[in-house]
Design an enzyme around this catalytic site. Structure first.
Site, PDB file in Angstrom:
ATOM      1  N   LEU A   1      39.502  43.869  33.535  1.00 53.58           N
ATOM      2  CA  LEU A   1      38.215  43.429  33.662  1.00 53.58           C
ATOM      3  C   LEU A   1      38.513  41.810  33.491  1.00 53.58           C
ATOM      4  CD1 LEU A   1      35.920  45.760  31.602  1.00 53.58           C
ATOM      5  CD2 LEU A   1      36.793  45.593  33.870  1.00 53.58           C
ATOM      6  N   HIS A   2      37.512  40.864  34.361  1.00 52.49           N
ATOM      7  CA  HIS A   2      37.478  39.650  34.108  1.00 52.49           C
ATOM      8  C   HIS A   2      36.109  39.323  34.134  1.00 52.49           C
ATOM      9  CE1 HIS A   2      36.520  39.664  38.468  1.00 52.49           C
ATOM     10  NE2 HIS A   2      37.836  40.468  38.523  1.00 52.49           N
TER      11      HIS A   2
ATOM     12  N   SER B   1      41.201  40.964  39.579  1.00 54.29           N
ATOM     13  CA  SER B   1      42.074  41.477  38.747  1.00 54.29           C
ATOM     14  C   SER B   1      43.664  41.216  39.418  1.00 54.29           C
ATOM     15  CB  SER B   1      41.811  43.034  38.855  1.00 54.29           C
ATOM     16  OG  SER B   1      40.726  43.454  38.461  1.00 54.29           O
TER      17      SER B   1
ATOM     18  N   GLY C   1      34.243  38.254  36.209  1.00 49.09           N
ATOM     19  CA  GLY C   1      33.357  38.612  37.571  1.00 49.09           C
ATOM     20  C   GLY C   1      32.711  40.170  37.046  1.00 49.09           C
ATOM     21  N   HIS C   2      33.544  40.908  36.553  1.00 49.20           N
ATOM     22  CA  HIS C   2      33.152  42.121  35.986  1.00 49.20           C
ATOM     23  C   HIS C   2      32.104  41.949  34.969  1.00 49.20           C
ATOM     24  CE1 HIS C   2      37.440  43.176  37.436  1.00 49.20           C
ATOM     25  NE2 HIS C   2      36.562  44.238  38.092  1.00 49.20           N
TER      26      HIS C   2
ATOM     27  N   ASP D   1      33.376  41.981  47.318  1.00 49.77           N
ATOM     28  CA  ASP D   1      33.680  42.986  48.065  1.00 49.77           C
ATOM     29  C   ASP D   1      32.504  43.359  48.965  1.00 49.77           C
ATOM     30  OD1 ASP D   1      36.421  43.673  46.860  1.00 49.77           O
ATOM     31  OD2 ASP D   1      35.256  43.715  45.149  1.00 49.77           O
TER      32      ASP D   1
ATOM     33  N   MET E   1      37.791  49.167  38.303  1.00 51.85           N
ATOM     34  CA  MET E   1      39.062  49.775  38.258  1.00 51.85           C
ATOM     35  C   MET E   1      39.785  49.164  37.233  1.00 51.85           C
ATOM     36  SD  MET E   1      40.295  50.486  42.070  1.00 51.85           S
ATOM     37  CE  MET E   1      40.730  48.852  42.607  1.00 51.85           C
TER      38      MET E   1
ATOM     39  N   GLN F   1      32.401  46.405  51.169  1.00 57.23           N
ATOM     40  CA  GLN F   1      32.353  47.614  50.239  1.00 57.23           C
ATOM     41  C   GLN F   1      30.700  47.828  49.869  1.00 57.23           C
ATOM     42  OE1 GLN F   1      34.969  48.875  46.672  1.00 57.23           O
ATOM     43  NE2 GLN F   1      33.524  47.744  45.639  1.00 57.23           N
TER      44      GLN F   1
ATOM     45  N   GLN G   1      41.509  55.541  47.301  1.00 61.47           N
ATOM     46  CA  GLN G   1      41.210  54.163  48.137  1.00 61.47           C
ATOM     47  C   GLN G   1      42.602  53.326  48.589  1.00 61.47           C
ATOM     48  OE1 GLN G   1      38.197  53.031  45.108  1.00 61.47           O
ATOM     49  NE2 GLN G   1      39.062  50.889  45.623  1.00 61.47           N
TER      50      GLN G   1
HETATM   51  P1  AMP Z   1      37.121  46.264  40.968  1.00 61.26           P
HETATM   52  O1  AMP Z   1      37.457  46.578  39.661  1.00 61.26           O
HETATM   53  O2  AMP Z   1      37.790  45.223  41.821  1.00 61.26           O
HETATM   54  O3  AMP Z   1      36.968  47.541  41.688  1.00 61.26           O
HETATM   55  O4  AMP Z   1      35.673  45.539  40.924  1.00 61.26           O
HETATM   56  C1  AMP Z   1      34.685  46.072  40.444  1.00 61.26           C
HETATM   57  C2  AMP Z   1      33.393  45.710  40.637  1.00 61.26           C
HETATM   58  O5  AMP Z   1      33.235  44.147  40.324  1.00 61.26           O
HETATM   59  C3  AMP Z   1      33.233  45.592  42.379  1.00 61.26           C
HETATM   60  O6  AMP Z   1      31.545  45.820  42.458  1.00 61.26           O
HETATM   61  C4  AMP Z   1      33.544  44.142  42.613  1.00 61.26           C
HETATM   62  O7  AMP Z   1      32.920  43.763  43.725  1.00 61.26           O
HETATM   63  C5  AMP Z   1      32.860  43.140  41.360  1.00 61.26           C
HETATM   64  N1  AMP Z   1      33.871  42.065  41.411  1.00 61.26           N
HETATM   65  C6  AMP Z   1      34.926  41.936  41.464  1.00 61.26           C
HETATM   66  N2  AMP Z   1      35.319  40.643  41.224  1.00 61.26           N
HETATM   67  C7  AMP Z   1      34.172  39.830  41.335  1.00 61.26           C
HETATM   68  C8  AMP Z   1      33.764  38.655  41.447  1.00 61.26           C
HETATM   69  N3  AMP Z   1      34.769  37.724  41.386  1.00 61.26           N
HETATM   70  N4  AMP Z   1      32.511  38.461  41.193  1.00 61.26           N
HETATM   71  C9  AMP Z   1      31.637  39.126  41.233  1.00 61.26           C
HETATM   72  N5  AMP Z   1      31.910  40.665  41.501  1.00 61.26           N
HETATM   73  C10 AMP Z   1      33.292  40.884  41.315  1.00 61.26           C
END
Ligand code: AMP
Length: 281
Positions: free
Chosen positions: A33-34, A187, A36-37, A151, A30, A154, A61
Protein backbone atom coordinates in the site's frame (compact mmCIF):
# COMPACT_ATOMS: atom_id res chain seq x y z
CA UNK A 1 -9.18 -2.66 13.19
CA UNK A 2 -10.40 -6.20 12.64
CA UNK A 3 -8.43 -8.53 10.37
CA UNK A 4 -10.01 -11.55 8.71
CA UNK A 5 -8.37 -14.26 6.65
CA UNK A 6 -11.40 -16.56 6.59
CA UNK A 7 -14.13 -15.84 4.05
CA UNK A 8 -16.82 -17.33 6.30
CA UNK A 9 -15.82 -15.30 9.35
CA UNK A 10 -15.58 -12.13 7.26
CA UNK A 11 -19.03 -12.77 5.79
CA UNK A 12 -20.68 -13.39 9.15
CA UNK A 13 -19.15 -10.22 10.58
CA UNK A 14 -20.33 -8.21 7.55
CA UNK A 15 -23.81 -9.70 7.95
CA UNK A 16 -23.95 -8.36 11.52
CA UNK A 17 -22.84 -4.92 10.36
CA UNK A 18 -25.46 -4.85 7.63
CA UNK A 19 -28.19 -5.93 10.06
CA UNK A 20 -27.34 -2.78 12.01
CA UNK A 21 -28.09 -0.78 8.84
CA UNK A 22 -24.47 0.37 8.42
CA UNK A 23 -23.19 1.43 5.00
CA UNK A 24 -20.06 -0.33 3.80
CA UNK A 25 -17.29 1.20 1.69
CA UNK A 26 -14.95 -1.29 0.05
CA UNK A 27 -11.41 -0.74 -1.29
CA UNK A 28 -9.98 -3.80 -3.08
CA UNK A 29 -6.17 -3.78 -3.28
CA UNK A 30 -3.26 -6.09 -3.96
CA UNK A 31 -1.31 -4.69 -0.99
CA UNK A 32 2.10 -2.97 -1.01
CA UNK A 33 0.00 0.00 0.00
CA UNK A 34 1.00 3.59 -0.77
CA UNK A 35 -0.67 6.98 -0.42
CA UNK A 36 -2.75 6.36 -3.56
CA UNK A 37 -4.43 3.39 -1.89
CA UNK A 38 -4.77 5.30 1.36
CA UNK A 39 -6.49 8.19 -0.43
CA UNK A 40 -9.16 5.69 -1.55
CA UNK A 41 -9.54 4.46 2.03
CA UNK A 42 -9.91 8.05 3.28
CA UNK A 43 -12.58 8.80 0.66
CA UNK A 44 -14.42 5.66 1.69
CA UNK A 45 -14.19 6.62 5.36
CA UNK A 46 -15.76 10.01 4.65
CA UNK A 47 -18.76 8.47 2.93
CA UNK A 48 -19.50 5.19 4.72
CA UNK A 49 -20.06 3.93 8.26
CA UNK A 50 -17.60 1.05 7.82
CA UNK A 51 -14.61 0.77 5.50
CA UNK A 52 -13.33 -2.61 4.41
CA UNK A 53 -10.01 -3.05 2.59
CA UNK A 54 -9.03 -6.32 0.93
CA UNK A 55 -5.43 -7.31 0.31
CA UNK A 56 -5.14 -10.07 -2.23
CA UNK A 57 -2.71 -10.59 -5.10
CA UNK A 58 -5.12 -12.14 -7.57
CA UNK A 59 -3.41 -14.89 -9.61
CA UNK A 60 -5.99 -14.99 -12.42
CA UNK A 61 -5.25 -11.42 -13.55
CA UNK A 62 -1.53 -12.04 -14.11
CA UNK A 63 -0.56 -13.36 -17.51
CA UNK A 64 3.11 -13.34 -16.51
CA UNK A 65 4.11 -15.77 -13.73
CA UNK A 66 7.28 -13.79 -12.97
CA UNK A 67 5.31 -10.58 -12.48
CA UNK A 68 2.99 -12.40 -10.05
CA UNK A 69 5.89 -13.94 -8.17
CA UNK A 70 7.72 -10.61 -7.91
CA UNK A 71 4.70 -8.58 -6.87
CA UNK A 72 5.82 -6.73 -3.71
CA UNK A 73 4.43 -8.05 -0.41
CA UNK A 74 4.60 -5.78 2.65
CA UNK A 75 1.75 -7.00 4.83
CA UNK A 76 3.01 -5.72 8.22
CA UNK A 77 3.61 -2.22 6.85
CA UNK A 78 0.23 -2.35 5.05
CA UNK A 79 -1.61 -3.15 8.28
CA UNK A 80 0.18 -0.30 10.10
CA UNK A 81 -0.82 2.16 7.36
CA UNK A 82 -4.44 1.02 7.51
CA UNK A 83 -4.48 1.18 11.32
CA UNK A 84 -3.17 4.76 11.15
CA UNK A 85 -6.14 5.91 9.04
CA UNK A 86 -8.61 4.01 11.23
CA UNK A 87 -9.65 1.48 8.64
CA UNK A 88 -12.32 -0.71 10.25
CA UNK A 89 -11.81 -4.06 8.63
CA UNK A 90 -9.11 -5.78 6.55
CA UNK A 91 -9.79 -8.93 4.59
CA UNK A 92 -6.64 -10.90 3.67
CA UNK A 93 -7.81 -14.21 2.23
CA UNK A 94 -5.60 -16.99 1.02
CA UNK A 95 -6.19 -17.95 -2.64
CA UNK A 96 -7.77 -21.22 -1.45
CA UNK A 97 -10.55 -19.21 0.26
CA UNK A 98 -11.58 -17.67 -3.06
CA UNK A 99 -10.69 -20.17 -5.77
CA UNK A 100 -11.26 -23.90 -6.16
CA UNK A 101 -8.09 -25.80 -7.13
CA UNK A 102 -7.13 -24.93 -10.74
CA UNK A 103 -10.14 -22.63 -11.10
CA UNK A 104 -9.63 -20.35 -14.12
CA UNK A 105 -10.96 -16.86 -14.67
CA UNK A 106 -14.60 -16.54 -15.66
CA UNK A 107 -15.03 -15.23 -19.21
CA UNK A 108 -17.05 -12.01 -19.44
CA UNK A 109 -18.34 -10.09 -22.41
CA UNK A 110 -16.91 -6.65 -21.73
CA UNK A 111 -17.94 -5.55 -25.23
CA UNK A 112 -14.46 -4.58 -26.39
CA UNK A 113 -13.44 -2.59 -23.31
CA UNK A 114 -11.09 -5.46 -22.52
CA UNK A 115 -9.36 -5.85 -25.89
CA UNK A 116 -7.69 -2.42 -26.21
CA UNK A 117 -4.69 -0.96 -24.34
CA UNK A 118 -3.99 -3.08 -21.22
CA UNK A 119 -6.17 -5.85 -22.64
CA UNK A 120 -4.16 -5.97 -25.86
CA UNK A 121 -0.90 -6.42 -23.97
CA UNK A 122 -2.08 -8.46 -20.96
CA UNK A 123 -3.95 -11.50 -22.22
CA UNK A 124 -7.06 -12.41 -20.16
CA UNK A 125 -6.13 -9.76 -17.56
CA UNK A 126 -9.60 -8.22 -17.32
CA UNK A 127 -11.39 -11.56 -17.07
CA UNK A 128 -9.17 -12.15 -14.03
CA UNK A 129 -10.06 -8.74 -12.61
CA UNK A 130 -13.77 -9.30 -13.26
CA UNK A 131 -13.64 -12.74 -11.67
CA UNK A 132 -12.09 -11.55 -8.42
CA UNK A 133 -14.15 -8.37 -8.10
CA UNK A 134 -17.37 -10.32 -8.67
CA UNK A 135 -16.32 -12.73 -5.90
CA UNK A 136 -15.38 -9.88 -3.55
CA UNK A 137 -18.66 -8.02 -4.17
CA UNK A 138 -20.55 -11.24 -3.33
CA UNK A 139 -18.63 -11.63 -0.07
CA UNK A 140 -18.37 -8.00 1.05
CA UNK A 141 -21.73 -6.77 -0.37
CA UNK A 142 -20.48 -3.17 -0.25
CA UNK A 143 -22.71 -0.12 -0.56
CA UNK A 144 -19.89 1.74 -2.35
CA UNK A 145 -16.64 0.46 -3.87
CA UNK A 146 -13.63 2.67 -4.62
CA UNK A 147 -11.32 2.34 -7.62
CA UNK A 148 -8.49 4.61 -8.78
CA UNK A 149 -8.47 6.37 -12.15
CA UNK A 150 -4.80 5.36 -12.30
CA UNK A 151 -6.28 2.12 -13.72
CA UNK A 152 -8.93 3.94 -15.76
CA UNK A 153 -9.60 1.01 -18.08
CA UNK A 154 -10.16 -1.22 -15.06
CA UNK A 155 -12.62 1.33 -13.66
CA UNK A 156 -14.66 1.20 -16.89
CA UNK A 157 -14.49 -2.61 -16.86
CA UNK A 158 -15.91 -2.66 -13.32
CA UNK A 159 -18.82 -0.48 -14.44
CA UNK A 160 -19.47 -2.94 -17.27
CA UNK A 161 -19.09 -5.90 -14.89
CA UNK A 162 -21.95 -4.57 -12.78
CA UNK A 163 -24.24 -4.33 -15.80
CA UNK A 164 -23.46 -8.03 -16.35
CA UNK A 165 -23.68 -9.29 -12.74
CA UNK A 166 -26.37 -6.84 -11.60
CA UNK A 167 -24.69 -6.66 -8.18
CA UNK A 168 -26.09 -3.62 -6.36
CA UNK A 169 -22.83 -1.74 -5.75
CA UNK A 170 -22.16 1.93 -6.38
CA UNK A 171 -18.74 2.50 -7.98
CA UNK A 172 -16.69 5.57 -7.15
CA UNK A 173 -13.70 6.55 -9.36
CA UNK A 174 -10.95 8.36 -7.42
CA UNK A 175 -8.33 10.78 -8.75
CA UNK A 176 -4.75 9.67 -9.41
CA UNK A 177 -2.42 10.28 -6.48
CA UNK A 178 1.10 11.31 -7.53
CA UNK A 179 4.58 11.67 -6.10
CA UNK A 180 5.86 15.28 -5.80
CA UNK A 181 7.65 14.87 -9.14
CA UNK A 182 4.44 13.75 -10.87
CA UNK A 183 5.03 10.01 -11.07
CA UNK A 184 1.73 8.20 -10.45
CA UNK A 185 2.01 6.20 -7.25
CA UNK A 186 2.16 2.47 -7.87
CA UNK A 187 3.15 -0.59 -5.86
CA UNK A 188 5.59 -1.32 -8.67
CA UNK A 189 7.54 1.94 -8.13
CA UNK A 190 9.56 0.38 -5.28
CA UNK A 191 11.02 -2.07 -7.82
CA UNK A 192 12.46 0.70 -10.01
CA UNK A 193 16.25 1.08 -10.07
CA UNK A 194 17.56 4.48 -8.97
CA UNK A 195 18.17 5.41 -12.61
CA UNK A 196 14.68 4.37 -13.73
CA UNK A 197 13.03 6.06 -10.74
CA UNK A 198 14.77 9.29 -11.78
CA UNK A 199 13.58 8.84 -15.37
CA UNK A 200 9.97 7.87 -14.59
CA UNK A 201 8.49 11.38 -14.00
CA UNK A 202 9.08 11.93 -17.73
CA UNK A 203 5.90 9.89 -18.30
CA UNK A 204 3.60 12.38 -16.56
CA UNK A 205 5.58 15.35 -17.93
CA UNK A 206 4.86 14.00 -21.43
CA UNK A 207 1.16 13.59 -20.62
CA UNK A 208 1.02 17.21 -19.43
CA UNK A 209 2.61 18.28 -22.71
CA UNK A 210 0.02 16.19 -24.59
CA UNK A 211 -2.75 17.95 -22.68
CA UNK A 212 -1.30 21.32 -23.69
CA UNK A 213 -0.93 20.23 -27.32
CA UNK A 214 -4.47 18.85 -27.40
CA UNK A 215 -5.80 22.41 -27.52
CA UNK A 216 -4.22 23.16 -30.89
CA UNK A 217 -2.49 20.11 -32.47
CA UNK A 218 -3.84 17.23 -34.55
CA UNK A 219 -4.05 13.71 -33.10
CA UNK A 220 -1.38 12.58 -35.57
CA UNK A 221 1.01 15.33 -34.46
CA UNK A 222 0.45 14.52 -30.79
CA UNK A 223 1.14 10.83 -31.38
CA UNK A 224 4.34 11.49 -33.32
CA UNK A 225 5.47 13.87 -30.59
CA UNK A 226 5.04 11.15 -27.93
CA UNK A 227 6.63 8.40 -30.02
CA UNK A 228 9.64 10.59 -30.79
CA UNK A 229 10.02 11.71 -27.18
CA UNK A 230 10.30 8.08 -26.03
CA UNK A 231 12.46 6.97 -28.97
CA UNK A 232 14.96 9.58 -27.87
CA UNK A 233 14.74 8.69 -24.18
CA UNK A 234 17.64 6.48 -23.02
CA UNK A 235 15.86 4.80 -20.08
CA UNK A 236 12.17 4.49 -20.99
CA UNK A 237 10.52 2.38 -23.66
CA UNK A 238 7.03 3.19 -24.90
CA UNK A 239 4.67 0.21 -25.10
CA UNK A 240 1.52 2.06 -26.18
CA UNK A 241 0.09 5.55 -26.33
CA UNK A 242 -3.58 6.03 -27.05
CA UNK A 243 -6.00 8.92 -27.11
CA UNK A 244 -9.37 7.37 -26.48
CA UNK A 245 -12.93 8.21 -25.53
CA UNK A 246 -13.62 7.52 -21.87
CA UNK A 247 -16.86 5.67 -22.50
CA UNK A 248 -15.82 3.00 -25.01
CA UNK A 249 -12.01 3.37 -24.79
CA UNK A 250 -11.84 3.39 -28.59
CA UNK A 251 -9.26 5.59 -30.34
CA UNK A 252 -10.66 9.10 -30.50
CA UNK A 253 -11.16 10.72 -33.89
CA UNK A 254 -11.19 14.16 -32.30
CA UNK A 255 -10.59 15.64 -28.88
CA UNK A 256 -13.88 17.04 -27.67
CA UNK A 257 -15.44 17.91 -24.34
CA UNK A 258 -18.58 16.00 -25.25
CA UNK A 259 -16.91 12.60 -25.66
CA UNK A 260 -14.51 13.12 -22.74
CA UNK A 261 -11.17 12.13 -24.20
CA UNK A 262 -8.19 10.79 -22.26
CA UNK A 263 -4.56 10.04 -23.13
CA UNK A 264 -3.33 6.63 -21.94
CA UNK A 265 0.25 5.43 -21.79
CA UNK A 266 2.22 2.30 -20.84
CA UNK A 267 5.99 2.45 -20.56
CA UNK A 268 8.76 0.05 -19.60
CA UNK A 269 11.33 1.45 -17.19
CA UNK A 270 13.78 -1.44 -17.39
CA UNK A 271 11.72 -4.51 -16.46
CA UNK A 272 9.04 -2.50 -14.69
CA UNK A 273 5.90 -1.65 -16.57
CA UNK A 274 4.28 1.67 -15.62
CA UNK A 275 0.92 3.04 -16.73
CA UNK A 276 -0.62 6.49 -16.47
CA UNK A 277 -3.36 8.60 -18.05
CA UNK A 278 -4.69 12.14 -18.17
CA UNK A 279 -8.04 13.76 -19.00
CA UNK A 280 -7.83 15.99 -22.08
CA UNK A 281 -10.97 18.08 -21.51
P1 AMP B 1 -3.75 -2.25 -6.80
O1 AMP B 1 -3.31 -2.61 -5.42
O2 AMP B 1 -2.65 -1.78 -7.66
O3 AMP B 1 -4.63 -3.30 -7.41
O4 AMP B 1 -4.67 -0.97 -6.63
C1 AMP B 1 -5.82 -0.98 -5.81
C2 AMP B 1 -6.65 0.22 -6.12
O5 AMP B 1 -5.89 1.40 -5.85
C3 AMP B 1 -7.08 0.29 -7.58
O6 AMP B 1 -8.41 0.75 -7.67
C4 AMP B 1 -6.11 1.28 -8.16
O7 AMP B 1 -6.61 1.97 -9.29
C5 AMP B 1 -5.94 2.23 -6.99
N1 AMP B 1 -4.70 2.98 -7.12
C6 AMP B 1 -3.45 2.46 -7.33
N2 AMP B 1 -2.56 3.47 -7.45
C7 AMP B 1 -3.25 4.63 -7.34
C8 AMP B 1 -2.90 6.01 -7.40
N3 AMP B 1 -1.65 6.41 -7.60
N4 AMP B 1 -3.89 6.93 -7.25
C9 AMP B 1 -5.18 6.54 -7.04
N5 AMP B 1 -5.56 5.24 -6.98
C10 AMP B 1 -4.63 4.31 -7.13
Amino acid sequence: MKTFTSKDLAQSHIKTLKEQGLSIGFVPTMGALHKGHISLVETSKQNNDITIVSIFVNPTQFNNAKDLEKYPKTIEADLEKLERVNCDFVFIPDASELYAPNEAAEIFNFEGLDTVMEGAFRDNHFNGVGTIIKKFFDIVTPTNAYFGKKDFQQLQIIHKLLTITQQPVHIVGCEIYREHDGLAMSSRNVRLSEQHRKAAPFIYATLLEVKKMSLQSSLIDIKSFVEKAFQEHPDLELEYFSIANEKDLLEATAITKATKTRAFIAVFAGEIRLIDNIALY
